[in-house]
Design a protein around this motif. Sequence first.
Motif, PDB file in Angstrom:
ATOM      1  N   ALA A 137     -18.885 -34.843  26.927  1.00 23.51           N
ATOM      2  CA  ALA A 137     -17.965 -35.884  27.420  1.00 23.51           C
ATOM      3  C   ALA A 137     -16.957 -35.289  28.387  1.00 23.51           C
ATOM      4  O   ALA A 137     -16.655 -35.872  29.444  1.00 23.51           O
ATOM      5  CB  ALA A 137     -17.235 -36.532  26.243  1.00 23.51           C
ATOM      6  N   THR A 138     -16.453 -34.125  28.058  1.00 20.58           N
ATOM      7  CA  THR A 138     -15.440 -33.501  28.908  1.00 20.58           C
ATOM      8  C   THR A 138     -16.082 -33.043  30.217  1.00 20.58           C
ATOM      9  O   THR A 138     -15.495 -33.190  31.296  1.00 20.58           O
ATOM     10  CB  THR A 138     -14.760 -32.341  28.142  1.00 20.58           C
ATOM     11  OG1 THR A 138     -14.356 -32.846  26.862  1.00 20.58           O
ATOM     12  CG2 THR A 138     -13.548 -31.811  28.881  1.00 20.58           C
ATOM     13  N   GLY A 139     -17.305 -32.531  30.135  1.00 20.51           N
ATOM     14  CA  GLY A 139     -18.043 -32.155  31.340  1.00 20.51           C
ATOM     15  C   GLY A 139     -18.308 -33.364  32.218  1.00 20.51           C
ATOM     16  O   GLY A 139     -18.215 -33.298  33.451  1.00 20.51           O
ATOM     17  N   SER A 140     -18.624 -34.496  31.586  1.00 19.78           N
ATOM     18  CA  SER A 140     -18.877 -35.728  32.336  1.00 19.78           C
ATOM     19  C   SER A 140     -17.605 -36.167  33.078  1.00 19.78           C
ATOM     20  O   SER A 140     -17.659 -36.610  34.241  1.00 19.78           O
ATOM     21  CB  SER A 140     -19.356 -36.815  31.366  1.00 19.78           C
ATOM     22  OG  SER A 140     -19.163 -38.087  31.888  1.00 19.78           O
ATOM     23  N   ALA A 141     -16.469 -36.016  32.417  1.00 20.88           N
ATOM     24  CA  ALA A 141     -15.198 -36.386  33.064  1.00 20.88           C
ATOM     25  C   ALA A 141     -14.870 -35.413  34.202  1.00 20.88           C
ATOM     26  O   ALA A 141     -14.357 -35.820  35.251  1.00 20.88           O
ATOM     27  CB  ALA A 141     -14.063 -36.395  32.033  1.00 20.88           C
ATOM     28  N   LEU A 142     -15.199 -34.148  34.006  1.00 22.61           N
ATOM     29  CA  LEU A 142     -14.948 -33.155  35.071  1.00 22.61           C
ATOM     30  C   LEU A 142     -15.818 -33.485  36.283  1.00 22.61           C
ATOM     31  O   LEU A 142     -15.361 -33.434  37.433  1.00 22.61           O
ATOM     32  CB  LEU A 142     -15.264 -31.739  34.555  1.00 22.61           C
ATOM     33  CG  LEU A 142     -15.166 -30.608  35.584  1.00 22.61           C
ATOM     34  CD1 LEU A 142     -13.744 -30.494  36.160  1.00 22.61           C
ATOM     35  CD2 LEU A 142     -15.567 -29.262  34.959  1.00 22.61           C
ATOM     36  N   ARG A 143     -17.056 -33.855  36.003  1.00 24.84           N
ATOM     37  CA  ARG A 143     -17.976 -34.235  37.085  1.00 24.84           C
ATOM     38  C   ARG A 143     -17.389 -35.386  37.898  1.00 24.84           C
ATOM     39  O   ARG A 143     -17.368 -35.362  39.131  1.00 24.84           O
ATOM     40  CB  ARG A 143     -19.326 -34.646  36.470  1.00 24.84           C
ATOM     41  CG  ARG A 143     -20.243 -35.376  37.421  1.00 24.84           C
ATOM     42  CD  ARG A 143     -21.230 -36.242  36.623  1.00 24.84           C
ATOM     43  NE  ARG A 143     -21.795 -37.280  37.448  1.00 24.84           N
ATOM     44  CZ  ARG A 143     -21.214 -38.455  37.660  1.00 24.84           C
ATOM     45  NH1 ARG A 143     -20.052 -38.762  37.113  1.00 24.84           N
ATOM     46  NH2 ARG A 143     -21.798 -39.351  38.426  1.00 24.84           N
TER      47      ARG A 143
END
Length: 346
Positions: A137-143
């Motif tokens: 989820a955090t990676g998705s937000a960073l993306r």
Amino acid sequence: MTAKTSTKTKAKTKPILGKEEYLRMYTQMARIRNFEDNANQLYLAGKMQGLTHMYSGEEAVAVGICEALKDSDRITSTHRGHGHCVAKGANYKEMFCELLGKKEGYCRGKGGSMHIADQSHGNLGANAIVGGSMGMATGSALRSKLLGKDDVTVCFFGDGATAQGLLYEVMNMAALWDLPVIYACENNGYSEYTKTEEIAAGSITARAEAFGIEAFQIDGQDVLAVNELATELVARCRNNEGPFFIELLTYRYHGHHVGDINREYYRSKQEEADWKNNRDPIIRFRGWLVEQGYATEEEIESMNNEIKEDAKKAVAYAEAAAYPDISEVDMHVYAETDPATLRVGG
Ligand SMILES: Cc1ncc(C[n+]2csc(CCOP(=O)(O)OP(=O)(O)O)c2C)c(N)n1
Ligand SMILES: [Mg+2]
């Protein structure tokens, strides 16, 4: 950013959305409950392989939040993931097919209950590893931030998952980098067979506040209050004000999984009856809809019957559907890569 905690416990009596949105919220909650009733039956009838974890009782959490999202927004889910999946727009047919290991399932029958992913609606998937989706989820937000998009990611996880170290690594990054992510902790009072207060010391929202993340505790049985807060936080995430943390107080009606039938050694029948009879999110919202004149009891009954019929048809379809061919056994296990462009280490 100053941290603040706010507790909202009462349903808003003043309508702020329209009839269509409210009836959709009801329908989505009823669809989750129906899906779970059917999944439980499939397990009890020996028609489903493995175990499954029922979401019944927690519907207002998934629906209140997902109704504040668009298809382009993403969610990550948990081992108790059917509710998130339905709330984010998934179809019964592909879900039941997945549950029964059939080829037409969302993951071509290879995922089963604990790994349903529905990318077409922004559901990055259920996850059998407790806390495992927090990094995704955090990676998705960073993306989203790196690409300059305005989509928001919601990370669903349970109270038990707050014991995972990953949560503290990702909240640190999300806060430092102002990521558009909402950590949604579904506090249903138990982690497997242990009460939350026996596994989580201190306050859950204070964990997020330690990173300067604005945190809220809210009644997770009140779909209107959940939706109102989620709508506000999603808008603020789009405006670069994320991340946020919500602790949603809720309850699971079934056992930890479908095989957890005799539960009195860790929680009483009286406690279960109290939540079901006095705080049920669907009954509560149904009462509000009738009181506000959005639907009559008869109209709600007819919606319920239609949903039941839909579920029945989807189950029959899934039971008759084909299993994947044996040749698919390693399909989607290995990625197609060009060895020339592969870089190892760094
Ligand atoms: C990393 C990891 N540890 C342990 C388990 C076993 N396990 C499955 S569900 C669960 C409890 C999770 O509790 P919570 O996060 O509160 O979610 P709930 O089941 O209440 O929705 C545990 C310990 C697991 N699946 N993954
Ligand atoms: Mg829990």
